[in-house]
Design a protein around this motif. Structure first.
Motif, PDB file in Angstrom:
ATOM      1  N   PHE A  11       0.954  -1.290   0.342  1.00  0.00           N
ATOM      2  CA  PHE A  11      -0.227   0.139   0.323  1.00  0.00           C
ATOM      3  C   PHE A  11       0.777   1.450  -0.343  1.00  0.00           C
ATOM      4  O   PHE A  11       0.198   2.639   0.269  1.00  0.00           O
ATOM      5  CB  PHE A  11      -0.776  -0.124   1.398  1.00  0.00           C
ATOM      6  N   GLU A  12       2.131   1.555  -0.388  1.00  0.00           N
ATOM      7  CA  GLU A  12       3.149   2.935  -0.699  1.00  0.00           C
ATOM      8  C   GLU A  12       2.785   3.744  -1.543  1.00  0.00           C
ATOM      9  O   GLU A  12       2.616   5.088  -0.805  1.00  0.00           O
ATOM     10  CB  GLU A  12       4.322   2.165  -0.772  1.00  0.00           C
ATOM     11  N   TYR A  13       1.424   3.291  -2.525  1.00  0.00           N
ATOM     12  CA  TYR A  13       1.416   4.217  -3.090  1.00  0.00           C
ATOM     13  C   TYR A  13       0.133   5.222  -2.638  1.00  0.00           C
ATOM     14  O   TYR A  13      -0.140   6.588  -2.358  1.00  0.00           O
ATOM     15  CB  TYR A  13       0.679   3.831  -4.599  1.00  0.00           C
ATOM     16  N   ASP A  14      -1.005   3.809  -2.244  1.00  0.00           N
ATOM     17  CA  ASP A  14      -2.061   4.531  -0.719  1.00  0.00           C
ATOM     18  C   ASP A  14      -1.707   5.376   0.173  1.00  0.00           C
ATOM     19  O   ASP A  14      -2.564   6.752   0.165  1.00  0.00           O
ATOM     20  CB  ASP A  14      -2.626   3.828  -1.288  1.00  0.00           C
ATOM     21  N   ILE A  15      -0.645   5.133   0.891  1.00  0.00           N
ATOM     22  CA  ILE A  15       0.005   5.547   1.601  1.00  0.00           C
ATOM     23  C   ILE A  15       0.201   6.904   1.802  1.00  0.00           C
ATOM     24  O   ILE A  15       0.213   7.839   2.706  1.00  0.00           O
ATOM     25  CB  ILE A  15       0.445   4.738   2.726  1.00  0.00           C
ATOM     26  N   HIS A  16       1.405   6.679   0.847  1.00  0.00           N
ATOM     27  CA  HIS A  16       1.653   8.313   0.464  1.00  0.00           C
ATOM     28  C   HIS A  16       0.936   8.996   0.253  1.00  0.00           C
ATOM     29  O   HIS A  16       0.907  10.240  -0.032  1.00  0.00           O
ATOM     30  CB  HIS A  16       2.470   8.435  -1.046  1.00  0.00           C
ATOM     31  N   SER A  17      -0.198   8.889  -1.267  1.00  0.00           N
ATOM     32  CA  SER A  17      -1.265   9.789  -1.814  1.00  0.00           C
ATOM     33  C   SER A  17      -2.062  10.652  -0.598  1.00  0.00           C
ATOM     34  O   SER A  17      -2.440  11.221  -0.502  1.00  0.00           O
ATOM     35  CB  SER A  17      -1.777   9.093  -2.651  1.00  0.00           C
ATOM     36  N   ALA A  91     -10.525  -1.762   3.946  1.00  0.00           N
ATOM     37  CA  ALA A  91     -10.404  -1.405   5.218  1.00  0.00           C
ATOM     38  C   ALA A  91      -9.623  -0.339   5.992  1.00  0.00           C
ATOM     39  O   ALA A  91      -9.244   0.398   6.248  1.00  0.00           O
ATOM     40  CB  ALA A  91     -10.723  -2.164   5.849  1.00  0.00           C
ATOM     41  N   PHE A  92      -8.512  -0.940   5.464  1.00  0.00           N
ATOM     42  CA  PHE A  92      -7.320   0.236   5.616  1.00  0.00           C
ATOM     43  C   PHE A  92      -7.029   1.494   5.242  1.00  0.00           C
ATOM     44  O   PHE A  92      -6.782   2.345   5.729  1.00  0.00           O
ATOM     45  CB  PHE A  92      -5.775  -0.656   5.286  1.00  0.00           C
ATOM     46  N   LYS A  93      -7.497   1.884   4.226  1.00  0.00           N
ATOM     47  CA  LYS A  93      -7.492   3.340   3.464  1.00  0.00           C
ATOM     48  C   LYS A  93      -8.784   4.165   4.916  1.00  0.00           C
ATOM     49  O   LYS A  93      -8.326   5.192   4.535  1.00  0.00           O
ATOM     50  CB  LYS A  93      -7.871   3.493   2.512  1.00  0.00           C
TER      51      LYS A  93
END
Length: 492
Positions: A11-17, A91-93
């Motif tokens: 999830f690096e992309y989502d976390i960064h965004s 759910a994490f997002k």
């Protein structure tokens, strides 16, 4: 610097965004085991968020050392990572977003949406028979989108659905031709674009290669219906009138235009537009063009590297109106350096006097490859201002010009975490703009830096890219065609 340390490479992309959206002034880095997170002691003092993922859930820790603030979480039943990866990610997002809302005290207009076109979500739900209000509520509860933005997404999705009803999805395609030349490179630009002066002696070779790609594409797609053609860039009208005529003559000779619903050429820069070039566009029955000021503030034009004056924009527009019955679009960008709400109001007011057929409103996206990124490092991001108020100025201006929103998309690192919206008068909507965003039809893309997308009946998408460098494109044109051959195997 805002460093996020994650215990898994997920999830690096989502976390960064998501983190970047909450902290736009920070340089956000996401460290994982693959990037040597445990070994990069140099970042230790900068770690502000630690993410621990496991099979059943995740935990977050804000701050460092004794200042750690834990947020514990267990994901929903049957959403375990190994059982249902999609549910786990969603759910994490939600968890990350709500934790950041709590930590910062602010909410984002588009909630936790990352890498997703909002209208695509709304479109899919409407196609399943969901009622409008149910779709709006779902966008609010599952993605934390604001009511106002959810309504905008649904409104546009309904309009897109109607406009796409005439498109041949499974048995059709659209064509994109890239002209990667501009008079100069704009400060904010990250597209495949080069000053025409650098390649002036190779433009004819470039057109030769485009014609080779055209011939292959026509043969490969001979049983398909061509719905739309879009020539973009760069700035296509940096070509001389004779070169433009040669390109369009070949295009119309090679392809069957009897089914084409829309033929667009981006004129783009006012300093590239002449009567002779407009006459060429008219001769070849181009029906839609863009004349893009981006702003009507002269100081900003100088700063971002656009050489044409505000007066030249006016002159180019009026010249185009006098030459042909073109559907004319104009682009503006909100959030340019130093621009205030009053500047944006002035830009919208001046465009309203011209009465274009459509208006595309961009929220400035700060691209790593653009000169704007370096400019911000020197001058600070606080010089960029895009707010609900400035977005409303543009939306109200479009409404006063009797335009409706018809397509929408978002990008990473957009000023204010807003969106790009296309507005148009009835009957003047840009079909290709919707097709490229909704990814419902195969698009064959020709030229340096272009990306072809094959859309399968089951919705799967495969891509192939052309090299970005103009010289490499010319020298490796046969390889570019081979890439398309591989993409289009069994294309029936």
């Amino acid at each position: 610097m805002f460093v996020v340390k994650v215990n898994k490479t997920r999830f690096e992309y989502d976390i960064h965004s998501i983190v970047k959206a909450f902290f736009p002034n920070e340089d956000v880095k996401v460290l994982t085991p693959d990037t040597g997170a445990d070994k990069q002691n140099i970042w230790k003092a900068e770690v502000k968020l630690t993410v621990n993922l496991n099979n059943e859930g995740a935990s977050l820790y804000f701050g460092t050392g004794d200042e750690l603030r834990p947020y514990n979480w267990q994901i929903v039943k049957d959403g375990e990572e190994q059982k249902d990866a999609k549910s786990y990610k969603a759910a994490f997002k939600r968890f990350l977003y709500t934790s950041l809302v709590d930590y910062t005290g602010k909410e984002l207009p588009w909630g936790n949406l990352t890498g997703i076109r909002p209208t695509k979500i709304a479109m899919e739900l409407l196609e399943k028979g969901e009622k409008e209000e149910a779709v709006i509520l779902k966008m609010q509860t599952e993605y934390f989108v604001s009511r106002k933005k959810a309504e905008l997404g649904v409104d546009i999705a309904k309009r897109e659905k109607e406009l796409l009803s005439s498109v041949h999805f499974a048995h059709g395609y659209s064509l994109y031709i890239g002209i990667p030349f501009c008079p100069t490179t704009c400060l904010y630009c990250s597209f495949t674009s080069y000053p025409i002066s650098r390649h002036k002696d190779r433009v004819e070779e470039y057109i030769d290669c485009l014609i080779k790609e055209m011939r292959y594409t026509r043969k490969a797609c001979q049983d398909k219906t061509l719905d739309s053609v879009y020539i973009g860039g760069g700035t296509p009208t940096t070509l001389e009138a004779g070169q433009l005529d040669r390109l369009l003559t070949a295009l119309r000779d090679i392809f069957d235009f009897s089914t084409v619903q829309e033929f667009t050429v981006e004129a783009g820069r006012a300093d590239s537009i002449t009567r002779e070039k407009l006459e060429v566009l008219k001769k070849h029955h181009v029906d839609r063009i863009s004349i893009n000021p981006q702003t009507m503030k002269q100081e900003t034009l100088h700063l971002i590297g656009r050489q044409a004056s505000v007066e030249q924009v006016d002159e180019a527009y009026r010249l185009a109106r006098s030459v042909g019955d073109f559907n004319i679009n104009m682009d503006i960008i909100l959030g340019l350096p130093g621009e205030t709400a009053e500047d944006i109001q002035n830009t919208v007011d001046r465009i309203a006097v011209l009465k274009p057929d459509s208006l595309t409103v961009h929220s400035l996206a700060i691209k790593r490859a653009s000169g704007m990124n370096a400019w911000i490092q020197e001058n600070g991001i606080q010089t960029l201002c895009n707010t609900d108020a400035t977005m409303k100025i543009a939306a109200d201006g479009a409404a006063k010009m009797h335009m409706q929103p018809y397509y929408l998309y978002r990008q990473k690192n957009m000023s204010g975490n807003f969106e790009n919206v296309g507005y148009a008068r009835e009957g003047c909507y840009g079909l290709y703009n919707i097709l490229i965003m909704e990814e419902k039809q195969t698009i064959m893309a020709l030229g340096a830096g272009s990306i072809s997308k094959r859309v399968y009946p089951d919705g799967r998408i495969e891509r192939c890219e052309n090299v970005k460098d103009v010289v490499q494109y010319i020298e490796r044109i046969e390889e570019m065609i081979e890439r398309k051959q591989e993409l289009l195997q069994d294309y029936q």
